[in-house]
Design a protein around this motif. Structure first.
Motif, PDB file in Angstrom:
ATOM      1  N   GLU A 193       3.244  -4.125  -9.675  1.00 29.14           N
ATOM      2  CA  GLU A 193       4.028  -3.759  -9.275  1.00 29.14           C
ATOM      3  C   GLU A 193       4.382  -2.674  -8.383  1.00 29.14           C
ATOM      4  O   GLU A 193       5.080  -2.288  -6.860  1.00 29.14           O
ATOM      5  CB  GLU A 193       5.563  -4.556  -8.918  1.00 29.14           C
ATOM      6  CG  GLU A 193       7.153  -4.663  -7.848  1.00 29.14           C
ATOM      7  CD  GLU A 193       8.322  -5.622  -7.494  1.00 29.14           C
ATOM      8  OE1 GLU A 193       8.862  -5.104  -6.621  1.00 29.14           O
ATOM      9  OE2 GLU A 193       7.643  -5.880  -9.295  1.00 29.14           O
ATOM     10  N   PHE A 194       5.079  -1.406  -8.943  1.00 31.09           N
ATOM     11  CA  PHE A 194       5.088  -0.813  -9.038  1.00 31.09           C
ATOM     12  C   PHE A 194       2.690   0.176  -7.983  1.00 31.09           C
ATOM     13  O   PHE A 194       3.405   1.446  -7.050  1.00 31.09           O
ATOM     14  CB  PHE A 194       5.101   0.530 -10.058  1.00 31.09           C
ATOM     15  CG  PHE A 194       5.073   2.001  -9.986  1.00 31.09           C
ATOM     16  CD1 PHE A 194       6.210   2.220  -8.925  1.00 31.09           C
ATOM     17  CD2 PHE A 194       3.946   3.231 -10.298  1.00 31.09           C
ATOM     18  CE1 PHE A 194       5.891   4.203  -8.465  1.00 31.09           C
ATOM     19  CE2 PHE A 194       4.337   4.558  -9.561  1.00 31.09           C
ATOM     20  CZ  PHE A 194       4.999   4.847  -8.704  1.00 31.09           C
ATOM     21  N   GLN A 195       1.762   0.140  -8.716  1.00 28.89           N
ATOM     22  CA  GLN A 195       1.367   0.406  -8.098  1.00 28.89           C
ATOM     23  C   GLN A 195       1.007  -0.188  -6.852  1.00 28.89           C
ATOM     24  O   GLN A 195       0.236   0.094  -5.625  1.00 28.89           O
ATOM     25  CB  GLN A 195       0.076  -0.564  -9.223  1.00 28.89           C
ATOM     26  CG  GLN A 195      -0.453   0.478  -9.885  1.00 28.89           C
ATOM     27  CD  GLN A 195      -1.888  -0.251 -11.286  1.00 28.89           C
ATOM     28  OE1 GLN A 195      -1.671  -1.344 -10.572  1.00 28.89           O
ATOM     29  NE2 GLN A 195      -2.494   1.150 -11.785  1.00 28.89           N
ATOM     30  N   GLU A 196       1.625  -1.680  -6.697  1.00 29.61           N
ATOM     31  CA  GLU A 196       1.340  -1.771  -5.298  1.00 29.61           C
ATOM     32  C   GLU A 196       2.472  -1.310  -4.248  1.00 29.61           C
ATOM     33  O   GLU A 196       2.307  -1.128  -3.251  1.00 29.61           O
ATOM     34  CB  GLU A 196       1.332  -3.883  -5.115  1.00 29.61           C
ATOM     35  CG  GLU A 196       1.221  -3.770  -3.689  1.00 29.61           C
ATOM     36  CD  GLU A 196       1.118  -5.567  -3.698  1.00 29.61           C
ATOM     37  OE1 GLU A 196       2.156  -6.569  -2.976  1.00 29.61           O
ATOM     38  OE2 GLU A 196       0.634  -6.114  -4.664  1.00 29.61           O
ATOM     39  N   LEU A 197       3.242  -0.890  -4.894  1.00 28.94           N
ATOM     40  CA  LEU A 197       4.287   0.065  -3.642  1.00 28.94           C
ATOM     41  C   LEU A 197       3.842   0.821  -3.215  1.00 28.94           C
ATOM     42  O   LEU A 197       3.850   1.465  -2.460  1.00 28.94           O
ATOM     43  CB  LEU A 197       5.376  -0.027  -4.908  1.00 28.94           C
ATOM     44  CG  LEU A 197       6.669   0.891  -4.247  1.00 28.94           C
ATOM     45  CD1 LEU A 197       6.822  -0.073  -2.515  1.00 28.94           C
ATOM     46  CD2 LEU A 197       7.814   1.092  -5.211  1.00 28.94           C
ATOM     47  N   TYR A 198       3.348   1.912  -4.445  1.00 26.97           N
ATOM     48  CA  TYR A 198       2.558   2.854  -4.039  1.00 26.97           C
ATOM     49  C   TYR A 198       1.512   2.911  -3.481  1.00 26.97           C
ATOM     50  O   TYR A 198       1.178   3.723  -2.247  1.00 26.97           O
ATOM     51  CB  TYR A 198       1.975   3.590  -5.728  1.00 26.97           C
ATOM     52  CG  TYR A 198       1.488   4.934  -5.931  1.00 26.97           C
ATOM     53  CD1 TYR A 198       2.505   6.393  -5.455  1.00 26.97           C
ATOM     54  CD2 TYR A 198       0.078   5.539  -5.608  1.00 26.97           C
ATOM     55  CE1 TYR A 198       2.266   7.325  -5.567  1.00 26.97           C
ATOM     56  CE2 TYR A 198      -0.109   6.948  -4.658  1.00 26.97           C
ATOM     57  CZ  TYR A 198       0.378   7.695  -5.098  1.00 26.97           C
ATOM     58  OH  TYR A 198       0.846   9.208  -5.393  1.00 26.97           O
ATOM     59  N   VAL A 199       0.496   1.959  -3.622  1.00 33.06           N
ATOM     60  CA  VAL A 199      -0.637   2.212  -2.435  1.00 33.06           C
ATOM     61  C   VAL A 199       0.280   1.885  -1.323  1.00 33.06           C
ATOM     62  O   VAL A 199      -0.675   2.113   0.062  1.00 33.06           O
ATOM     63  CB  VAL A 199      -1.190   0.630  -3.130  1.00 33.06           C
ATOM     64  CG1 VAL A 199      -2.203   0.176  -1.780  1.00 33.06           C
ATOM     65  CG2 VAL A 199      -2.596   1.120  -4.237  1.00 33.06           C
ATOM     66  N   ARG A 200       0.800   0.686  -0.691  1.00 33.86           N
ATOM     67  CA  ARG A 200       0.926   0.478   0.847  1.00 33.86           C
ATOM     68  C   ARG A 200       2.149   1.971   1.288  1.00 33.86           C
ATOM     69  O   ARG A 200       2.158   1.961   2.340  1.00 33.86           O
ATOM     70  CB  ARG A 200       2.895  -1.221   0.269  1.00 33.86           C
ATOM     71  CG  ARG A 200       1.891  -1.844  -0.227  1.00 33.86           C
ATOM     72  CD  ARG A 200       0.690  -2.427   0.637  1.00 33.86           C
ATOM     73  NE  ARG A 200       0.498  -4.100   0.925  1.00 33.86           N
ATOM     74  CZ  ARG A 200      -0.491  -4.765   1.421  1.00 33.86           C
ATOM     75  NH1 ARG A 200      -1.625  -3.483   2.144  1.00 33.86           N
ATOM     76  NH2 ARG A 200      -1.061  -6.009   1.612  1.00 33.86           N
ATOM     77  N   TRP A 201       2.994   2.083  -0.116  1.00 37.35           N
ATOM     78  CA  TRP A 201       2.962   3.743   1.060  1.00 37.35           C
ATOM     79  C   TRP A 201       2.254   4.913   0.835  1.00 37.35           C
ATOM     80  O   TRP A 201       2.167   5.559   1.972  1.00 37.35           O
ATOM     81  CB  TRP A 201       3.889   4.588  -0.048  1.00 37.35           C
ATOM     82  CG  TRP A 201       5.513   4.762  -0.071  1.00 37.35           C
ATOM     83  CD1 TRP A 201       5.726   6.511   1.177  1.00 37.35           C
ATOM     84  CD2 TRP A 201       7.341   4.707  -0.307  1.00 37.35           C
ATOM     85  NE1 TRP A 201       6.932   6.304   0.830  1.00 37.35           N
ATOM     86  CE2 TRP A 201       7.508   5.506   0.769  1.00 37.35           C
ATOM     87  CE3 TRP A 201       7.349   3.895  -1.230  1.00 37.35           C
ATOM     88  CZ2 TRP A 201       9.160   5.780  -0.370  1.00 37.35           C
ATOM     89  CZ3 TRP A 201       8.717   3.929  -1.933  1.00 37.35           C
ATOM     90  CH2 TRP A 201       9.954   5.156  -0.839  1.00 37.35           C
ATOM     91  N   MET A 202       1.350   4.481   0.399  1.00 35.42           N
ATOM     92  CA  MET A 202       0.133   5.681   0.083  1.00 35.42           C
ATOM     93  C   MET A 202      -0.128   5.514   2.019  1.00 35.42           C
ATOM     94  O   MET A 202      -1.168   5.805   2.840  1.00 35.42           O
ATOM     95  CB  MET A 202      -0.906   5.445  -0.304  1.00 35.42           C
ATOM     96  CG  MET A 202      -1.649   6.640  -0.306  1.00 35.42           C
ATOM     97  SD  MET A 202      -3.294   7.015  -1.875  1.00 35.42           S
ATOM     98  CE  MET A 202      -1.933   8.331  -2.492  1.00 35.42           C
ATOM     99  N   GLN A 203      -0.910   3.857   2.520  1.00 32.29           N
ATOM    100  CA  GLN A 203      -1.007   3.372   3.588  1.00 32.29           C
ATOM    101  C   GLN A 203      -0.383   3.626   4.249  1.00 32.29           C
ATOM    102  O   GLN A 203      -0.950   4.424   5.889  1.00 32.29           O
ATOM    103  CB  GLN A 203      -1.126   1.991   3.477  1.00 32.29           C
ATOM    104  CG  GLN A 203      -2.532   1.250   2.435  1.00 32.29           C
ATOM    105  CD  GLN A 203      -2.131   0.218   2.229  1.00 32.29           C
ATOM    106  OE1 GLN A 203      -1.520  -1.227   2.815  1.00 32.29           O
ATOM    107  NE2 GLN A 203      -3.114  -0.585   2.128  1.00 32.29           N
TER     108      GLN A 203
END
Length: 785
Positions: free
Chosen positions: A519-529
Motif C-alpha cells: 500500500e505504501f508503494q502504491e501511495l508513493y507511485v501515485r504521489w510520484m505521478q
C-alpha cells in the motif's frame, strides 16, 4: 456645483473639488489624478486607478493619515484616462474596462464592468476601525465586508488542507504555519479578484450575507482587479506584485531528497547510483545538520558552515556532484542557535525576534526579516559560508513561517523593524525569500535563483520561489488534499508549487513493512505521478528512505512505475520549458484549474480534483488505494484524447478511464501541439536536435517552443529563441514559423518528427501512424496532412 480648472495644456488640474448637497449638508469630493477622495462615516477614503483594470481603495480613520508602504505591491500607477460621471447623487469614475461608484454617505464602493454589470460591492457601512493597543502602539482592528452574489464561486485564500476547492461559506484564521499558507485574497468566477494588502494575523470569513477580512493595522487597503477571466486576473495581479522569472531548465528535472544525508559521501553516492541505474536525476538536496555540533545541544543550529568530520571538503563535494551533471540545493533556516556568529551579530543589533523556533531546547531564535539591514547580514554569512565557497545551485528555505514552539501570547507582542510580530507575521516568508533572492541576483548573473520554500505570500513569485506544502503525512487522505490546495494556491498568482512525494511523515508504514509495504508503494507511485505534473518534481520524506532502489529492483512493478513517471517528465521537458516561458512572459500558470480554460462549463466551478498542466494536458491524479478505473470529467468546449491510447472523446461527459498502477489518467485537448524531447539522464544531456511533435486534430491550436542558455539571466537581454507551431484544422496543416531571436550555442538546424493524432486513431484498437519528418533551419515550413 461643479468647478473646473484648466492648466495651460488644457488638462484638468490634479486636484479640484465639487460639492454635492445631500439632506441639507455639503459633502466635499476631491478629484485626484486617477480617482477621487472623500470622507464618510468618520473615514478618509481614496479610490485610485492603478491600471485600466485595477483599482486601489484606501481608507483611514478621519484625522489619522497613514503612509502605507506595501511589502507585496511593486507597481506604481500607470497612466489611465479616467472619466468622471454621476449616478444619481453618487460620483462614478470610469476607465475603458471598469467603473467604480462611491456612496459619499455610507462609504460604499461599487464595482462594475465597462457595460455597467455589477461585479462586487464594498458594503455600505461595511468598514470598521476599532481602536486597539498593539504591544504599546495605538492601532486598529480593521474589518472590511463585501457583498457577493448568492451562488458566486470564489477561490484562492491560500493553501488549505481541507479538500475543498470553492471557498464559499468558509472561515479561516489566516496565520501562516507549517502546511497552512494564506494570503488575504479571493478570486471570483465572475472574473475579478480582491487583494487585501495586510500581513497581520487575520480572519477571513464568508457567510451568505457577506465576505469579510479582519486584520490589525492603521488602514483598510485593498486592490480590486478585473481580468474578465482568470488568466486576466492573474496577469493584473502579477503586474501589481511582480512577474515570475524563468527558472533554469534543470529545475524542471527530478529532485531527490530525504531527511537527511549525513555525510558528503552519502549524498554523492546517491547521485552516482542514479547514474549507474540510468534513472534520470537533476538535483540532490542536502537537509539540515550538516553544520557542527549537530549531536550536542543544537546551539550551533544553522551556522551555515560545514562539520569537518562529515563534510571534510564541501567544495570538492559540490564539484563532484557537478561533474556528475547534477545540481545541489542546500537547506538554510531563519533561526540561529546561540553559539553561531550570526546570532551574536543579530543579538548585538537588536535584529532577533525573541521567541523559540525549531529545534526544541536549542535556544534558536529567528532573525528580523523585516529589517533590510538584517537581510543583508543574513546573506553575508550565507554567501561566505556556502554560496561563494562551494558554488551550490539553489536554496531550500525551511521553516519560513517560521516554526514557533513554546508559544506564548506575549510572543506576538515582540517588536520587529516594522511593528509587532503579530502585525507582520504572514509576510515573514515573503521577506526572507526577498533577502536571499535579491542578494544572490545582485552577486551572480550566471545562476538563476532557485528557492524551495515552505511558506509564501502574494508577491513571492518574483523571487524564483517554489512553495512546498509542508510536512504532510504519508496517507491517501493527504494526497487527495494536495490537489485542491495546490490549485487555490496557484490561483493567487504564485505559479510554482510542489509537495513531498510520498508525504513527509511515513512512520505509520515504517513498522509495517516499510518501503516494501504494497500500500505504501502504491501511495508513493501515485504521489510520484502527481509530482510529475507539478511545477517541481521532488521526492522527500522522513522515517523511510525515498531513493528508487529502496522500493525494489528494476523489473519490480514499483521501481518500473516510478521510472516510467520520471522518464515521462523528462520527455515532456520541451513542453514544460515552453510552459515556463508562458508563465514568465505571458503571466501563465502551470497548474491550471479547469475554470481557467472552461469557465463556461459550470461543472468545472466545483472541480478541484483535476487540472490542466500547461494549456494542453488534463491531469486527473489517482488518490485512492487500489483504484484501477478512474472517473475523469472532460470539460465542454473541447474534444479530448486519452494520452496513453489516443482514444478520442467529446467534452461534457465523465469517462471511466483505465488507471493501472503505472498510469495516471491524462487527456490532451483537441488542437494541442506537444513536443517531446530525447531520452536523457539529466535535463541538458542532449540538445533538442530531434523533437517528436504530436498534433491532436479537432481544433486550431498553437505552441511556442522556447529555448535559451538554460541557466543565466541573458534571456532578459533577449538571448533566447521562439518557434511558433500552429495547427490549422481546416487545411490540416502545421505551420512552423521562422525562428525568432538567438543565443550562444543555439542549434542551426534540427529535425521535427511530426505525428498527427487523428479522431479515429484508435477506434479499432490499431495505432495508425500519420508521421512527417522535416529538417528545420530556422525558416518557415508548412506540413500538410
Amino acid at each position: 456645483m461643479l468647478m473646473k480648472f484648466y492648466n495651460k495644456a488644457g488638462g484638468l488640474f490634479m486636484l479640484f473639488a465639487f460639492l454635492l448637497t445631500m439632506n441639507g449638508w455639503a459633502q466635499p469630493i476631491q478629484k485626484t489624478a486617477q480617482g477621487l477622495k472623500f470622507a464618510a462615516r468618520q473615514m478618509d477614503i481614496s479610490v485610485e486607478f492603478y491600471s485600466e483594470n485595477t483599482v486601489r481603495v484606501y481608507k483611514t480613520p478621519i484625522g489619522k493619515p497613514y503612509l502605507k508602504t506595501s511589502l507585496s505591491v511593486v507597481a506604481v500607477p500607470s497612466k489611465v484616462a479616467v472619466r468622471y460621471a454621476k449616478k444619481g447623487q453618487n460620483p462614478v469614475i470610469k476607465s475603458s474596462k471598469i467603473q467604480v461608484e462611491v456612496n459619499v454617505e455610507t462609504g460604499g464602493v461599487y464595482f462594475y464592468d465597462a457595460s455597467g454589470k455589477e461585479l462586487l460591492q464594498d458594503k455600505d457601512e461595511g468598514t470598521q476601525f476599532s481602536p486597539i493597543n498593539d504591544a504599546g502602539t495605538s492601532s486598529f482592528k480593521v474589518r472590511n465586508a463585501f457583498s457577493l452574489d448568492k451562488d458566486e464561486a470564489i477561490y484562492g485564500v491560500g493553501q488549505i488542507m481541507d479538500n475543498k476547492f470553492n471557498r464559499r461559506n468558509s472561515s479561516h484564521l489566516m496565520k501562516n504555519e507549517n502546511m497552512s499558507t494564506y494570503s488575504p485574497y479571493f478570486l471570483s468566477i465572475k472574473g475579478y479578484a480582491v487583494f487585501w494588502d495586510n500581513y497581520s494575523i487575520s480572519k477571513f470569513e464568508d457567510k451568505p450575507e457577506e465576505l469579510s477580512f479582519e486584520s490589525l493595522g492603521h488602514c483598510a487597503d485593498y486592490y480590486f482587479m478585473f481580468g474578465a477571466n482568470t488568466d486576466g486576473v492573474i496577469s493584473e495581479l502579477r503586474g501589481l506584485t511582480g512577474k515570475a522569472p524563468m527558472l533554469p531548465l534543470w529545475a524542471y528535472g527530478f529532485f531527490q531528497s530525504k531527511e537527511r544525508y549525513h555525510t558528503q559521501g552519502e549524498s554523492l553516492d546517491v547521485v552516482k547510483k542514479y547514474r549507474d541505474l540510468k534513472v534520470p536525476l537533476d538535483v540532490i538536496i542536502q537537509d539540515w545538520r550538516y553544520w557542527p555540533e549537530y549531536n550536542k545541544t543544537d546551539s550551533a543550529w544553522n551556522s551555515q558552515t560545514f562539520d569537518k568530520e562529515r563534510f571534510p571538503d564541501p567544495k570538492k563535494w559540490v564539484d563532484e556532484i557537478h561533474s556528475l551533471n547534477a545540481k545541489l540545493l542546500i537547506v538554510t533556516w531563519p533561526g540561529f542557535g546561540p553559539k553561531t556568529p550570526q546570532r551574536k551579530e543579530f543579538d548585538s543589533k537588536n535584529m532577533i525576534i525573541n521567541f523559540d523556533t525549531w529545534p526544541p531546547k536549542s535556544g534558536a531564535r529567528p532573525y528580523d526579516v523585516f529589517n533590510p539591514k538584517a537581510l543583508d547580514i543574513y546573506w553575508k554569512y550565507l554567501n561566505k559560508g556556502i554560496f561563494s565557497y562551494i558554488g551550490n545551485d539553489g536554496w531550500w528555505l525551511d521553516s519560513t513561517e517560521p516554526d514557533h514552539i513554546n508559544v506564548k501570547e506575549s510572543d506576538f507582542d515582540l517588536p520587529t523593524h516594522l511593528g509587532s510580530y503579530r502585525s507582520v507575521k504572514n509576510g515573514f516568508s515573503l521577506m526572507h525569500n526577498k533577502g536571499i533572492a535579491s542578494n544572490q541576483r545582485a552577486s551572480n548573473h550566471d545562476k538563476r535563483v532557485v528557492i524551495l520554500t515552505r511558506s509564501g505570500f502574494i508577491g513571492q513569485q518574483r523571487f524564483g520561489s517554489n512553495t512546498w506544502s509542508g510536512d504532510v503525512t504519508s496517507s491517501w487522505e493527504m494526497l487527495q488534499k494536495q490537489v485542491p490546495a495546490a490549485l487555490n494556491y496557484t490561483l493567487m498568482g504564485i505559479p510554482n508549487w510542489n509537495s513531498d512525494i510520498g508525504g513527509f511523515f511515513a512512520g505509520r508504514w515504517r513498522d509495517n513493512g516499510g518501503n516494501k509495504n504494497p500500500e505504501f508503494q502504491e501511495l508513493y507511485v501515485r504521489w510520484m505521478q502527481f509530482g510529475a505534473f507539478s511545477p517541481m518534481m521532488r521526492s522527500h520524506g522522513t522515517d523511510l528512505p525515498r531513493e528508487i532502489w529502496n522500493f525494489g529492483e528494476r523489473g519490480s512493478w514499483c521501481f518500473d512505475a516510478q521510472e516510467k513517471s520520471i522518464k515521462l517528465r523528462y520527455k515532456l521537458l520541451p513542453y514544460i520549458y515552453g510552459t515556463s516561458w508562458d508563465v514568465s512572459e505571458n503571466n501563465g500558470t502551470f497548474m491550471r484549474p479547469l475554470i481557467m480554460d472552461f469557465i463556461a462549463d459550470q461543472r468545472t466551478h466545483e472541480i478541484g480534483t483535476e487540472y490542466m498542466f500547461g494549456r494542453s494536458i488534463l491531469v486527473a491524479p489517482v488518490t485512492k488505494y487500489q483504484v484501477r478505473k478512474s472517473p475523469v470529467y472532460l470539460p465542454k468546449g473541447s474534444g479530448w484524447y486519452n494520452f496513453w491510447t489516443n482514444e478520442y472523446s467529446v467534452g461534457g461527459q465523465t469517462v471511466e478511464t483505465d488507471a493501472p498502477v503505472d498510469i495516471i489518467p491524462l487527456y490532451v485537448k483537441a488542437g494541442a501541439i506537444i513536443p517531446f524531447g530525447p531520452d536523457v539522464q539529466y535535463s541538458t544531456e542532449k540538445k533538442w536536435e530531434n523533437l517528436d511533435i504530436r498534433v491532436y486534430e479537432g481544433a486550431n491550436g498553437s505552441f511556442t517552443l522556447y529555448e535559451d542558455e538554460n541557466d543565466n539571466y541573458n534571456y532578459e537581454k533577449g538571448a533566447y529563441t521562439t518557434i511558433v507551431l500552429k495547427w490549422d484544422q481546416k487545411s490540416r496543416t502545421l505551420n512552423i514559423s521562422d525562428r525568432k531571436g538567438s543565443y550562444t550555442g543555439m542549434l542551426a538546424k534540427r529535425n521535427f518528427n511530426v505525428e498527427l493524432i487523428t479522431l479515429n486513431a484508435n477506434k479499432t484498437g490499431a495505432k495508425t501512424k500519420n508521421v512527417r519528418s522535416v529538417e528545420y533551419k530556422g525558416e518557415r515550413i508548412s506540413i500538410k496532412f
